[in-house]
Motif scaffolding. Structure first.
Motif, short mmCIF file in Angstrom:
data_model
loop_
_atom_site.label_atom_id
_atom_site.label_comp_id
_atom_site.label_asym_id
_atom_site.label_seq_id
_atom_site.Cartn_x
_atom_site.Cartn_y
_atom_site.Cartn_z
N GLU A 159 0.83 -1.21 0.00
CA GLU A 159 0.00 0.00 0.00
C GLU A 159 0.86 1.26 0.00
O GLU A 159 0.64 2.18 -0.78
CB GLU A 159 -0.91 -0.02 1.24
CG GLU A 159 -2.05 0.98 1.18
CD GLU A 159 -3.01 0.75 0.02
OE1 GLU A 159 -3.41 1.75 -0.60
OE2 GLU A 159 -3.35 -0.42 -0.28
N GLU A 160 1.85 1.29 0.89
CA GLU A 160 2.69 2.48 0.98
C GLU A 160 4.09 2.11 1.45
O GLU A 160 4.27 1.39 2.42
CB GLU A 160 2.09 3.48 1.98
CG GLU A 160 2.89 4.75 2.09
CD GLU A 160 2.40 5.69 3.19
OE1 GLU A 160 2.98 6.76 3.33
OE2 GLU A 160 1.45 5.32 3.91
N VAL A 161 5.10 2.61 0.72
CA VAL A 161 6.49 2.49 1.14
C VAL A 161 6.83 3.83 1.79
O VAL A 161 6.66 4.89 1.16
CB VAL A 161 7.43 2.22 -0.06
CG1 VAL A 161 8.88 2.39 0.34
CG2 VAL A 161 7.19 0.83 -0.62
N PRO A 162 7.30 3.83 3.04
CA PRO A 162 7.70 5.09 3.67
C PRO A 162 8.85 5.70 2.86
O PRO A 162 9.90 5.07 2.71
CB PRO A 162 8.17 4.67 5.06
CG PRO A 162 7.71 3.26 5.25
CD PRO A 162 7.51 2.67 3.89
N ALA A 163 8.64 6.88 2.32
CA ALA A 163 9.65 7.50 1.46
C ALA A 163 10.33 8.68 2.15
O ALA A 163 9.69 9.45 2.85
CB ALA A 163 9.01 7.96 0.16
N GLU A 164 11.63 8.79 1.94
CA GLU A 164 12.43 9.91 2.44
C GLU A 164 12.61 10.89 1.28
O GLU A 164 12.48 10.51 0.12
CB GLU A 164 13.80 9.40 2.90
CG GLU A 164 13.78 8.21 3.84
CD GLU A 164 13.30 8.53 5.24
OE1 GLU A 164 13.32 9.72 5.63
OE2 GLU A 164 12.88 7.60 5.94
N PRO A 165 12.94 12.14 1.58
CA PRO A 165 13.15 13.13 0.51
C PRO A 165 14.22 12.72 -0.51
O PRO A 165 14.14 13.07 -1.68
CB PRO A 165 13.57 14.40 1.25
CG PRO A 165 13.08 14.21 2.65
CD PRO A 165 13.08 12.73 2.92
N PHE A 166 15.23 11.96 -0.07
CA PHE A 166 16.33 11.57 -0.97
C PHE A 166 16.00 10.33 -1.79
O PHE A 166 16.74 9.97 -2.70
CB PHE A 166 17.62 11.34 -0.17
CG PHE A 166 17.48 10.33 0.93
CD1 PHE A 166 17.52 8.97 0.67
CD2 PHE A 166 17.31 10.75 2.24
CE1 PHE A 166 17.38 8.04 1.69
CE2 PHE A 166 17.18 9.83 3.27
CZ PHE A 166 17.21 8.47 2.99
N ASP A 167 14.90 9.64 -1.49
CA ASP A 167 14.55 8.44 -2.24
C ASP A 167 14.16 8.79 -3.67
O ASP A 167 13.42 9.73 -3.91
CB ASP A 167 13.37 7.70 -1.57
CG ASP A 167 13.77 7.02 -0.26
OD1 ASP A 167 14.95 6.65 -0.12
OD2 ASP A 167 12.90 6.87 0.60
N ILE A 168 14.67 8.02 -4.62
CA ILE A 168 14.36 8.23 -6.03
C ILE A 168 13.18 7.33 -6.39
O ILE A 168 13.22 6.12 -6.19
CB ILE A 168 15.57 7.88 -6.93
CG1 ILE A 168 16.80 8.71 -6.54
CG2 ILE A 168 15.22 8.05 -8.40
CD1 ILE A 168 16.75 10.16 -6.91
N ARG A 169 12.16 7.95 -6.93
CA ARG A 169 10.95 7.23 -7.32
C ARG A 169 11.16 6.54 -8.67
O ARG A 169 11.81 7.08 -9.55
CB ARG A 169 9.83 8.26 -7.42
CG ARG A 169 8.46 7.66 -7.36
CD ARG A 169 7.42 8.76 -7.35
NE ARG A 169 7.05 9.01 -5.95
CZ ARG A 169 6.34 10.02 -5.55
NH1 ARG A 169 5.92 10.92 -6.38
NH2 ARG A 169 6.02 10.14 -4.29
N MET A 170 10.58 5.35 -8.81
CA MET A 170 10.61 4.65 -10.08
C MET A 170 9.58 5.28 -11.02
O MET A 170 8.55 5.77 -10.59
CB MET A 170 10.24 3.16 -9.89
CG MET A 170 11.16 2.38 -8.97
SD MET A 170 12.85 2.20 -9.57
CE MET A 170 13.71 3.44 -8.62
N ASP A 171 9.88 5.25 -12.33
CA ASP A 171 8.91 5.75 -13.32
C ASP A 171 7.78 4.74 -13.49
O ASP A 171 6.66 5.10 -13.86
CB ASP A 171 9.60 5.98 -14.67
CG ASP A 171 10.62 7.11 -14.56
OD1 ASP A 171 10.24 8.22 -14.13
OD2 ASP A 171 11.79 6.88 -14.90
#
Length: 177
Positions: A159-171
């Motif tokens: 449902e949700e991966v906890p994301a940090e500001p530096f995490d790069i999102r997949m297209d």
């Protein structure tokens, strides 16, 4: 951080439950990747040499290495450097018992068309949970123009991966349909 740790534990348990189906699922996931328009037009692809609990890429790498330039990461300290894959004979056991290429160093990041990334878990927004060492978090910002695809088994979509500001999102995330 605690949420990420719990999510890694939950996915590890699911991996043991789904172990018998991963070979068949891997073939379907990689067939979907092969049919993808970005894959079809890409000439330089960064892939990964899979661990036993990841989408199995070994045969896929061998198959496509004669038609496209395949790059694989090599762990050097806290970073990943990229090397050109040439053949199974040019692989050596590296960090974390991953087979890594011994071929030429590749640093022309701007020419990489497609990056195929493993992960522990992904969400529908393209957020990725890795193994916690941050290797891809440090590598991916150096490859901003490449299309980034996460590949995983269906049970790794959460449902949700906890994301940090530096995490790069997949297209995009590709999994078994």
């Amino acid at each position: 951080m605690e949420k990420k740790k719990e999510l890694r534990k939950r996915i590890a348990l699911l991996k043991t439950l789904h172990k018998s189906t991963t070979t068949h699922q891997s073939a379907e996931i990689l067939a979907a990747l092969e049919a993808h328009p970005v894959f079809r037009t890409a000439s330089i692809i960064l892939l990964y040499h899979s661990l036993p609990d990841e989408v199995h890429t070994h045969d896929f790498i061998r198959k496509w290495s004669t038609k496209k330039k395949i790059l694989l990461p090599v762990v050097i300290g806290n970073d990943l450097e990229l090397r050109v894959y040439t053949s199974p004979a040019d692989l050596a056991i590296g960090a974390y018992d991953i087979e890594e290429p011994t071929g030429a160093l590749f640093t022309d990041y701007a020419t990489i068309d497609l990056v195929i990334v493993p992960g522990v878990a992904f969400d529908r927004d393209g957020n990725r949970l890795g193994r916690g060492k941050g290797y891809y978090d440090r590598l991916l910002p150096r490859i901003p123009s490449a299309y980034k695809v996460g590949i995983c088994f269906p049970f790794q979509i959460v449902e949700e991966v906890p994301a940090e500001p530096f995490d790069i999102r997949m297209d995009e995330i590709i999994t078994q349909q």
